[in-house]
Design a protein around this motif. Sequence first.
Motif, PDB file in Angstrom:
ATOM      1  N   GLY A   3       0.828  -1.199   0.000  1.00  0.00           N
ATOM      2  CA  GLY A   3       0.000   0.000   0.000  1.00  0.00           C
ATOM      3  C   GLY A   3       0.863   1.250   0.000  1.00  0.00           C
ATOM      4  N   ASN A   4       0.231   2.356   0.305  1.00  0.00           N
ATOM      5  CA  ASN A   4       0.904   3.665   0.248  1.00  0.00           C
ATOM      6  C   ASN A   4       2.245   3.672   0.981  1.00  0.00           C
ATOM      7  OD1 ASN A   4       1.412   6.458   1.654  1.00  0.00           O
ATOM      8  ND2 ASN A   4       0.230   6.910  -0.193  1.00  0.00           N
ATOM      9  N   ALA A   5       2.326   3.008   2.135  1.00  0.00           N
ATOM     10  CA  ALA A   5       3.565   3.044   2.927  1.00  0.00           C
ATOM     11  C   ALA A   5       4.746   2.568   2.083  1.00  0.00           C
ATOM     12  CB  ALA A   5       3.423   2.189   4.184  1.00  0.00           C
ATOM     13  N   ILE A   6       4.541   1.510   1.295  1.00  0.00           N
ATOM     14  CA  ILE A   6       5.617   0.960   0.475  1.00  0.00           C
ATOM     15  C   ILE A   6       5.710   1.680  -0.883  1.00  0.00           C
ATOM     16  CG2 ILE A   6       6.404  -1.139  -0.731  1.00  0.00           C
ATOM     17  CD1 ILE A   6       6.799  -1.094   2.398  1.00  0.00           C
ATOM     18  N   TRP A   7       4.581   2.082  -1.424  1.00  0.00           N
ATOM     19  CA  TRP A   7       4.577   2.683  -2.767  1.00  0.00           C
ATOM     20  C   TRP A   7       5.129   4.107  -2.816  1.00  0.00           C
ATOM     21  CZ3 TRP A   7      -1.301   1.272  -3.569  1.00  0.00           C
ATOM     22  CH2 TRP A   7      -1.414  -0.110  -3.762  1.00  0.00           C
ATOM     23  N   HIS A   8       4.904   4.921  -1.773  1.00  0.00           N
ATOM     24  CA  HIS A   8       5.161   6.365  -1.932  1.00  0.00           C
ATOM     25  C   HIS A   8       6.633   6.701  -2.144  1.00  0.00           C
ATOM     26  CE1 HIS A   8       6.180   6.489   2.395  1.00  0.00           C
ATOM     27  NE2 HIS A   8       6.771   7.635   2.140  1.00  0.00           N
ATOM     28  N   GLY A   9       7.524   5.801  -1.713  1.00  0.00           N
ATOM     29  CA  GLY A   9       8.948   6.023  -1.987  1.00  0.00           C
ATOM     30  C   GLY A   9       9.379   5.300  -3.252  1.00  0.00           C
ATOM     31  N   LEU A  10       9.149   3.993  -3.265  1.00  0.00           N
ATOM     32  CA  LEU A  10       9.573   3.146  -4.390  1.00  0.00           C
ATOM     33  C   LEU A  10       8.975   3.598  -5.715  1.00  0.00           C
ATOM     34  CD1 LEU A  10      11.129   0.589  -5.195  1.00  0.00           C
ATOM     35  CD2 LEU A  10       9.065  -0.728  -4.706  1.00  0.00           C
ATOM     36  N   VAL A  11       7.691   3.849  -5.726  1.00  0.00           N
ATOM     37  CA  VAL A  11       7.020   4.294  -6.948  1.00  0.00           C
ATOM     38  C   VAL A  11       7.003   5.825  -7.016  1.00  0.00           C
ATOM     39  CG1 VAL A  11       4.914   4.062  -8.335  1.00  0.00           C
ATOM     40  CG2 VAL A  11       5.621   2.190  -6.824  1.00  0.00           C
ATOM     41  N   GLY A  12       7.026   6.452  -5.847  1.00  0.00           N
ATOM     42  CA  GLY A  12       7.029   7.912  -5.782  1.00  0.00           C
ATOM     43  C   GLY A  12       8.219   8.514  -6.516  1.00  0.00           C
ATOM     44  N   ALA A  13       9.345   7.805  -6.517  1.00  0.00           N
ATOM     45  CA  ALA A  13      10.544   8.295  -7.217  1.00  0.00           C
ATOM     46  C   ALA A  13      10.255   8.515  -8.705  1.00  0.00           C
ATOM     47  CB  ALA A  13      11.697   7.314  -7.042  1.00  0.00           C
ATOM     48  N   TYR A  14       9.343   7.729  -9.251  1.00  0.00           N
ATOM     49  CA  TYR A  14       8.956   7.892 -10.652  1.00  0.00           C
ATOM     50  C   TYR A  14       8.243   9.236 -10.870  1.00  0.00           C
ATOM     51  CZ  TYR A  14       5.665   7.451 -14.562  1.00  0.00           C
ATOM     52  OH  TYR A  14       4.899   7.695 -15.667  1.00  0.00           O
ATOM     53  N   PHE A  15       7.337   9.598  -9.961  1.00  0.00           N
ATOM     54  CA  PHE A  15       6.637  10.886 -10.074  1.00  0.00           C
ATOM     55  C   PHE A  15       7.613  12.052  -9.892  1.00  0.00           C
ATOM     56  CE2 PHE A  15       3.164   7.967  -8.821  1.00  0.00           C
ATOM     57  CZ  PHE A  15       2.252   8.239  -9.825  1.00  0.00           C
ATOM     58  N   VAL A  16       8.577  11.858  -8.995  1.00  0.00           N
ATOM     59  CA  VAL A  16       9.612  12.877  -8.777  1.00  0.00           C
ATOM     60  C   VAL A  16      10.413  13.088 -10.064  1.00  0.00           C
ATOM     61  CG1 VAL A  16      11.795  13.332  -7.571  1.00  0.00           C
ATOM     62  CG2 VAL A  16       9.801  12.491  -6.285  1.00  0.00           C
ATOM     63  N   ALA A  17      10.802  11.993 -10.693  1.00  0.00           N
ATOM     64  CA  ALA A  17      11.595  12.089 -11.925  1.00  0.00           C
ATOM     65  C   ALA A  17      10.773  12.739 -13.038  1.00  0.00           C
ATOM     66  CB  ALA A  17      12.062  10.695 -12.348  1.00  0.00           C
ATOM     67  N   GLN A  18       9.523  12.299 -13.177  1.00  0.00           N
ATOM     68  CA  GLN A  18       8.660  12.802 -14.254  1.00  0.00           C
ATOM     69  C   GLN A  18       8.291  14.267 -14.079  1.00  0.00           C
ATOM     70  OE1 GLN A  18       7.162  11.194 -17.102  1.00  0.00           O
ATOM     71  NE2 GLN A  18       8.901   9.864 -16.619  1.00  0.00           N
ATOM     72  N   GLU A  19       7.894  14.618 -12.865  1.00  0.00           N
ATOM     73  CA  GLU A  19       7.255  15.931 -12.665  1.00  0.00           C
ATOM     74  C   GLU A  19       8.209  16.997 -12.147  1.00  0.00           C
ATOM     75  OE1 GLU A  19       3.772  15.129 -10.252  1.00  0.00           O
ATOM     76  OE2 GLU A  19       3.167  13.505 -11.607  1.00  0.00           O
ATOM     77  N   LEU A  20       9.262  16.587 -11.459  1.00  0.00           N
ATOM     78  CA  LEU A  20      10.212  17.566 -10.919  1.00  0.00           C
ATOM     79  C   LEU A  20      11.520  17.523 -11.702  1.00  0.00           C
ATOM     80  CD1 LEU A  20       9.523  16.935  -7.095  1.00  0.00           C
ATOM     81  CD2 LEU A  20       8.430  18.583  -8.634  1.00  0.00           C
ATOM     82  N   THR A  21      11.550  16.698 -12.745  1.00  0.00           N
ATOM     83  CA  THR A  21      12.690  16.538 -13.659  1.00  0.00           C
ATOM     84  C   THR A  21      14.018  16.353 -12.912  1.00  0.00           C
ATOM     85  OG1 THR A  21      12.960  18.942 -13.951  1.00  0.00           O
ATOM     86  CG2 THR A  21      11.545  17.796 -15.529  1.00  0.00           C
ATOM     87  N   ILE A  22      13.965  15.500 -11.900  1.00  0.00           N
ATOM     88  CA  ILE A  22      15.196  15.136 -11.193  1.00  0.00           C
ATOM     89  C   ILE A  22      15.732  13.862 -11.850  1.00  0.00           C
ATOM     90  CG2 ILE A  22      16.089  14.225  -9.000  1.00  0.00           C
ATOM     91  CD1 ILE A  22      14.279  16.327  -7.619  1.00  0.00           C
ATOM     92  N   THR A  23      16.993  13.905 -12.288  1.00  0.00           N
ATOM     93  CA  THR A  23      17.573  12.780 -13.023  1.00  0.00           C
ATOM     94  C   THR A  23      18.701  12.102 -12.254  1.00  0.00           C
ATOM     95  OG1 THR A  23      19.080  14.288 -14.136  1.00  0.00           O
ATOM     96  CG2 THR A  23      17.031  13.772 -15.290  1.00  0.00           C
TER      97      THR A  23
END
Length: 190
Positions: free
Chosen positions: A81-101
Amino acid sequence: AMDREALMQAVQMRMSERRFTHVLGVEETAVALAKRFGGSIEKASIAALVHDYAKERTDEEFQLAIEQGPYENKTELLKYGNAIWHGLVGAYFVAQELTITDEEILDAIRLHTTGAAEMSLLAKIIYVADYIEPGRKFPGVEDARVIAFNDLDQAVAFETKHTLLHLIEGENLIYPKTLETYNRWVCGLE
Ligand code: DGI
Ligand code: FE
Ligand code: FE
Ligand code: FE
Protein backbone atom coordinates in the motif's frame (compact mmCIF):
# COMPACT_ATOMS: atom_id res chain seq x y z
CA ALA A 1 16.70 21.95 -13.20
CA MET A 2 14.49 23.51 -10.54
CA ASP A 3 16.17 25.53 -7.80
CA ARG A 4 15.42 25.03 -4.11
CA GLU A 5 12.65 27.63 -4.03
CA ALA A 6 10.85 26.10 -7.03
CA LEU A 7 11.20 22.59 -5.59
CA MET A 8 9.84 23.76 -2.24
CA GLN A 9 6.80 25.27 -3.96
CA ALA A 10 6.12 22.18 -6.07
CA VAL A 11 6.36 19.96 -2.99
CA GLN A 12 4.27 22.22 -0.75
CA MET A 13 1.43 22.24 -3.32
CA ARG A 14 1.19 18.45 -3.12
CA MET A 15 0.77 17.99 0.64
CA SER A 16 -0.76 19.14 3.89
CA GLU A 17 0.93 21.88 5.92
CA ARG A 18 1.76 19.29 8.57
CA ARG A 19 3.54 17.00 6.12
CA PHE A 20 5.39 19.95 4.56
CA THR A 21 6.67 20.90 8.01
CA HIS A 22 7.94 17.30 8.32
CA VAL A 23 9.70 17.65 4.94
CA LEU A 24 11.47 20.85 6.06
CA GLY A 25 12.52 19.06 9.27
CA VAL A 26 13.96 16.19 7.22
CA GLU A 27 15.85 18.71 5.06
CA GLU A 28 17.38 20.47 8.07
CA THR A 29 18.41 17.12 9.59
CA ALA A 30 19.71 15.65 6.32
CA VAL A 31 21.87 18.72 5.70
CA ALA A 32 23.26 18.49 9.25
CA LEU A 33 24.05 14.77 8.74
CA ALA A 34 25.69 15.52 5.37
CA LYS A 35 27.92 18.10 7.09
CA ARG A 36 28.73 15.66 9.89
CA PHE A 37 29.61 12.74 7.60
CA GLY A 38 31.02 14.53 4.55
CA GLY A 39 28.11 13.97 2.16
CA SER A 40 26.83 16.33 -0.52
CA ILE A 41 24.82 19.08 1.18
CA GLU A 42 23.01 19.98 -2.05
CA LYS A 43 21.94 16.38 -2.74
CA ALA A 44 20.85 15.94 0.89
CA SER A 45 18.70 19.06 0.60
CA ILE A 46 17.07 18.05 -2.71
CA ALA A 47 16.47 14.41 -1.73
CA ALA A 48 14.94 15.46 1.61
CA LEU A 49 12.65 18.05 0.00
CA VAL A 50 11.19 15.51 -2.44
CA HIS A 51 11.30 12.27 -0.41
CA ASP A 52 7.55 12.30 0.44
CA TYR A 53 6.46 14.16 -2.74
CA ALA A 54 4.07 11.36 -3.78
CA LYS A 55 2.76 10.45 -0.33
CA GLU A 56 -0.70 11.99 -0.87
CA ARG A 57 -1.38 10.38 -4.27
CA THR A 58 -4.30 7.97 -4.49
CA ASP A 59 -3.87 4.20 -4.52
CA GLU A 60 -5.26 4.23 -8.09
CA GLU A 61 -2.42 6.51 -9.26
CA PHE A 62 0.19 4.20 -7.72
CA GLN A 63 -1.50 1.07 -9.10
CA LEU A 64 -1.52 2.55 -12.62
CA ALA A 65 2.15 3.59 -12.31
CA ILE A 66 3.07 0.07 -11.15
CA GLU A 67 1.14 -1.58 -13.99
CA GLN A 68 2.80 0.67 -16.59
CA GLY A 69 6.28 0.81 -15.03
CA PRO A 70 9.36 -1.44 -15.03
CA TYR A 71 8.92 -2.92 -11.54
CA GLU A 72 9.83 -6.52 -10.74
CA ASN A 73 7.21 -8.67 -8.95
CA LYS A 74 4.40 -6.28 -9.90
CA THR A 75 1.71 -8.66 -8.63
CA GLU A 76 3.37 -8.83 -5.23
CA LEU A 77 4.07 -5.08 -5.11
CA LEU A 78 0.38 -4.35 -5.78
CA LYS A 79 -0.52 -6.19 -2.56
CA TYR A 80 1.24 -3.56 -0.44
CA GLY A 81 0.00 0.00 0.00
CA ASN A 82 0.90 3.67 0.25
CA ALA A 83 3.57 3.04 2.93
CA ILE A 84 5.62 0.96 0.47
CA TRP A 85 4.58 2.68 -2.77
CA HIS A 86 5.16 6.36 -1.93
CA GLY A 87 8.95 6.02 -1.99
CA LEU A 88 9.57 3.15 -4.39
CA VAL A 89 7.02 4.29 -6.95
CA GLY A 90 7.03 7.91 -5.78
CA ALA A 91 10.54 8.29 -7.22
CA TYR A 92 8.96 7.89 -10.65
CA PHE A 93 6.64 10.89 -10.07
CA VAL A 94 9.61 12.88 -8.78
CA ALA A 95 11.60 12.09 -11.92
CA GLN A 96 8.66 12.80 -14.25
CA GLU A 97 7.26 15.93 -12.67
CA LEU A 98 10.21 17.57 -10.92
CA THR A 99 12.69 16.54 -13.66
CA ILE A 100 15.20 15.14 -11.19
CA THR A 101 17.57 12.78 -13.02
CA ASP A 102 20.27 12.17 -10.40
CA GLU A 103 20.09 8.41 -9.82
CA GLU A 104 21.62 8.67 -6.35
CA ILE A 105 18.85 11.07 -5.29
CA LEU A 106 16.14 8.92 -6.93
CA ASP A 107 17.52 5.82 -5.24
CA ALA A 108 17.57 7.52 -1.82
CA ILE A 109 13.87 8.32 -2.36
CA ARG A 110 13.10 4.74 -3.44
CA LEU A 111 14.74 3.31 -0.32
CA HIS A 112 13.71 5.91 2.24
CA THR A 113 10.98 3.78 3.89
CA THR A 114 12.43 0.26 3.75
CA GLY A 115 16.16 0.83 3.57
CA ALA A 116 18.18 -1.76 1.65
CA ALA A 117 21.12 -4.11 2.13
CA GLU A 118 23.20 -1.72 0.03
CA MET A 119 22.77 1.98 0.71
CA SER A 120 24.80 5.00 -0.40
CA LEU A 121 25.78 7.63 2.17
CA LEU A 122 22.95 9.79 0.81
CA ALA A 123 20.40 6.96 1.15
CA LYS A 124 21.44 6.40 4.77
CA ILE A 125 21.20 10.13 5.48
CA ILE A 126 17.64 10.36 4.12
CA TYR A 127 16.52 7.11 5.80
CA VAL A 128 17.80 8.32 9.18
CA ALA A 129 16.84 12.02 8.82
CA ASP A 130 13.24 10.94 8.10
CA TYR A 131 13.22 9.08 11.42
CA ILE A 132 14.83 11.70 13.68
CA GLU A 133 13.73 15.08 12.26
CA PRO A 134 12.73 17.59 14.98
CA GLY A 135 8.98 16.97 14.52
CA ARG A 136 9.25 13.25 15.35
CA LYS A 137 8.11 12.41 18.87
CA PHE A 138 8.18 8.79 19.99
CA PRO A 139 9.91 6.91 22.79
CA GLY A 140 13.52 6.36 21.73
CA VAL A 141 13.79 9.24 19.26
CA GLU A 142 16.29 11.08 21.49
CA ASP A 143 18.49 7.96 21.59
CA ALA A 144 18.19 7.69 17.79
CA ARG A 145 19.32 11.34 17.43
CA VAL A 146 22.40 10.82 19.60
CA ILE A 147 23.33 7.61 17.77
CA ALA A 148 22.80 9.23 14.34
CA PHE A 149 25.35 11.99 14.82
CA ASN A 150 27.80 9.51 16.32
CA ASP A 151 27.57 6.54 13.91
CA LEU A 152 25.26 6.60 10.89
CA ASP A 153 25.38 2.82 10.28
CA GLN A 154 24.40 2.21 13.88
CA ALA A 155 21.50 4.63 13.42
CA VAL A 156 20.33 2.67 10.35
CA ALA A 157 20.41 -0.48 12.51
CA PHE A 158 18.56 1.16 15.42
CA GLU A 159 15.83 2.55 13.16
CA THR A 160 15.39 -0.73 11.27
CA LYS A 161 15.09 -2.81 14.43
CA HIS A 162 12.61 -0.48 16.09
CA THR A 163 10.50 -0.04 12.95
CA LEU A 164 10.30 -3.82 12.51
CA LEU A 165 9.36 -4.37 16.17
CA HIS A 166 6.59 -1.79 15.73
CA LEU A 167 5.36 -3.34 12.46
CA ILE A 168 5.30 -6.84 13.93
CA GLU A 169 3.53 -5.63 17.07
CA GLY A 170 0.76 -4.32 14.78
CA GLU A 171 0.75 -7.50 12.66
CA ASN A 172 1.62 -5.47 9.56
CA LEU A 173 2.76 -7.08 6.31
CA ILE A 174 6.58 -6.91 6.12
CA TYR A 175 8.00 -5.94 2.74
CA PRO A 176 10.90 -8.32 1.92
CA LYS A 177 13.35 -5.43 1.44
CA THR A 178 12.73 -4.37 5.04
CA LEU A 179 13.94 -7.82 6.12
CA GLU A 180 17.01 -7.55 3.86
CA THR A 181 17.81 -4.25 5.58
CA TYR A 182 17.44 -5.92 8.97
CA ASN A 183 19.66 -8.89 8.03
CA ARG A 184 22.41 -6.60 6.71
CA TRP A 185 22.46 -3.70 9.17
CA VAL A 186 21.23 -5.31 12.42
CA CYS A 187 22.66 -8.85 12.02
CA GLY A 188 25.65 -7.99 9.81
CA LEU A 189 24.77 -10.44 7.01
CA GLU A 190 27.23 -9.98 4.11
O1 DGI B 1 6.54 8.83 4.98
P1 DGI B 1 6.92 8.99 6.44
O2 DGI B 1 5.74 8.83 7.34
O3 DGI B 1 7.67 10.23 6.72
O4 DGI B 1 7.90 7.79 6.83
P2 DGI B 1 8.34 6.46 6.05
O5 DGI B 1 8.24 6.64 4.59
O6 DGI B 1 9.67 6.08 6.59
O7 DGI B 1 7.35 5.33 6.56
C1 DGI B 1 6.01 5.26 6.23
C2 DGI B 1 5.41 4.06 6.94
O8 DGI B 1 5.89 2.86 6.35
C3 DGI B 1 5.75 3.95 8.42
O9 DGI B 1 4.53 3.90 9.14
C4 DGI B 1 6.46 2.62 8.57
C5 DGI B 1 5.98 1.89 7.36
N1 DGI B 1 6.82 0.76 6.89
C6 DGI B 1 8.17 0.66 6.83
N2 DGI B 1 8.54 -0.56 6.40
C7 DGI B 1 7.39 -1.27 6.17
C8 DGI B 1 6.29 -0.43 6.47
N3 DGI B 1 5.00 -0.83 6.39
C9 DGI B 1 4.76 -2.11 6.02
N4 DGI B 1 3.52 -2.56 5.97
N5 DGI B 1 5.78 -2.98 5.71
C10 DGI B 1 7.11 -2.61 5.77
O10 DGI B 1 7.99 -3.42 5.48
FE1 FE C 1 8.01 8.58 3.54
FE1 FE D 1 11.37 6.58 7.47
FE1 FE E 1 9.05 11.34 5.50
